[in-house]
Design an enzyme around this catalytic site. Structure first.
Site, mmCIF file in Angstrom:
data_model
loop_
_atom_site.group_PDB
_atom_site.id
_atom_site.type_symbol
_atom_site.label_atom_id
_atom_site.label_comp_id
_atom_site.label_asym_id
_atom_site.label_seq_id
_atom_site.Cartn_x
_atom_site.Cartn_y
_atom_site.Cartn_z
ATOM 1 N N HIS A 175 0.850 -1.191 0.000
ATOM 2 C CA HIS A 175 0.000 0.000 0.000
ATOM 3 C C HIS A 175 0.887 1.242 0.000
ATOM 4 O O HIS A 175 2.054 1.176 0.396
ATOM 5 C CB HIS A 175 -0.905 0.005 1.236
ATOM 6 C CG HIS A 175 -0.133 -0.092 2.513
ATOM 7 N ND1 HIS A 175 0.105 -1.296 3.150
ATOM 8 C CD2 HIS A 175 0.485 0.850 3.271
ATOM 9 C CE1 HIS A 175 0.834 -1.085 4.232
ATOM 10 N NE2 HIS A 175 1.083 0.214 4.327
ATOM 11 N N HIS A 217 5.786 5.797 -1.240
ATOM 12 C CA HIS A 217 6.559 4.557 -1.270
ATOM 13 C C HIS A 217 5.687 3.395 -0.819
ATOM 14 O O HIS A 217 4.756 3.557 -0.049
ATOM 15 C CB HIS A 217 7.805 4.671 -0.378
ATOM 16 C CG HIS A 217 7.485 4.720 1.078
ATOM 17 N ND1 HIS A 217 7.057 5.874 1.701
ATOM 18 C CD2 HIS A 217 7.515 3.761 2.032
ATOM 19 C CE1 HIS A 217 6.843 5.622 2.979
ATOM 20 N NE2 HIS A 217 7.102 4.350 3.201
#
Length: 189
Positions: A42, A126
């Site tokens: 995620h 990220h």
């Protein structure tokens, strides 16, 4: 409960990344890393930590508003990097300004709902792939990510995710993630 707001990559994007990660896991030293799996992939927008259950109604209402005020935008998994010598991540490309805006709105929603947030930091998109408990040379893994360009997809929702830390003590066990709620971007659906 331990919560965070996130953008979840669709199954096709996760599949492309999984094929690349399989190759990275074959590199020398890969067995020294704790690899995250697809269920844990995620882009965290706002990490909230422990949130009292009585704040949940206000939090979900404010996250729904944040999502409604943000239009869908394009994104793809792209390249990667490392945080120091202990975390390896895949990056993002596409609507990064939109992603940052959604992160700011999710953070503000949590604060206004009464969630005690950490000090605000500049957002860096990220998706964590692996971690190490000790300093590790991650450069070969970063090099393996350098030219990765996943397929473009449209981010259409904001997710609130619950993270349950491992309690069994089984080596290699990671957190379990459960999506508590999702809200369409731009009021779509």
């Amino acid at each position: 409960m331990r919560l965070f707001a996130a953008v979840l990559p669709p199954p096709a994007a996760a599949g492309e990344l999984a094929a690349l990660v399989d190759g990275l896991r074959a590199l020398p030293g890969a067995d020294e890393l704790r690899w995250t799996g697809r269920p844990g992939w995620h882009y965290t927008l706002a990490f909230m930590g422990e949130v009292e259950e009585d704040l949940l109604p206000e939090l979900t209402e404010r996250l729904a508003r944040a999502a409604h005020r943000t239009q869908p935008f394009p994104l793809r998994v792209h390249g990667g990097g490392r945080f120091g010598r202990r975390a390896l991540w895949a990056g993002a490309a596409g609507g990064l300004d939109d992603l940052r805006l959604l992160a700011e709105r999710a953070d503000a929603a949590a604060r206004r709902a009464g969630v005690s947030m950490e000090e605000h930091r500049r957002y860096q998109a990220h998706l964590t792939l692996a971690r190490s408990r000790q300093d590790t040379d991650l450069r070969p893994f970063v090099a393996g990510l350098e030219h990765f360009k996943g397929s473009r997809w449209e981010v259409t929702e904001l997710a609130l995710v619950r993270s349950d830390l491992p309690v069994s003590g089984v080596p290699g066990e990671g957190p379990r993630y459960e999506t508590v709620g999702t809200w369409p971007l731009g009021g779509a659906r």
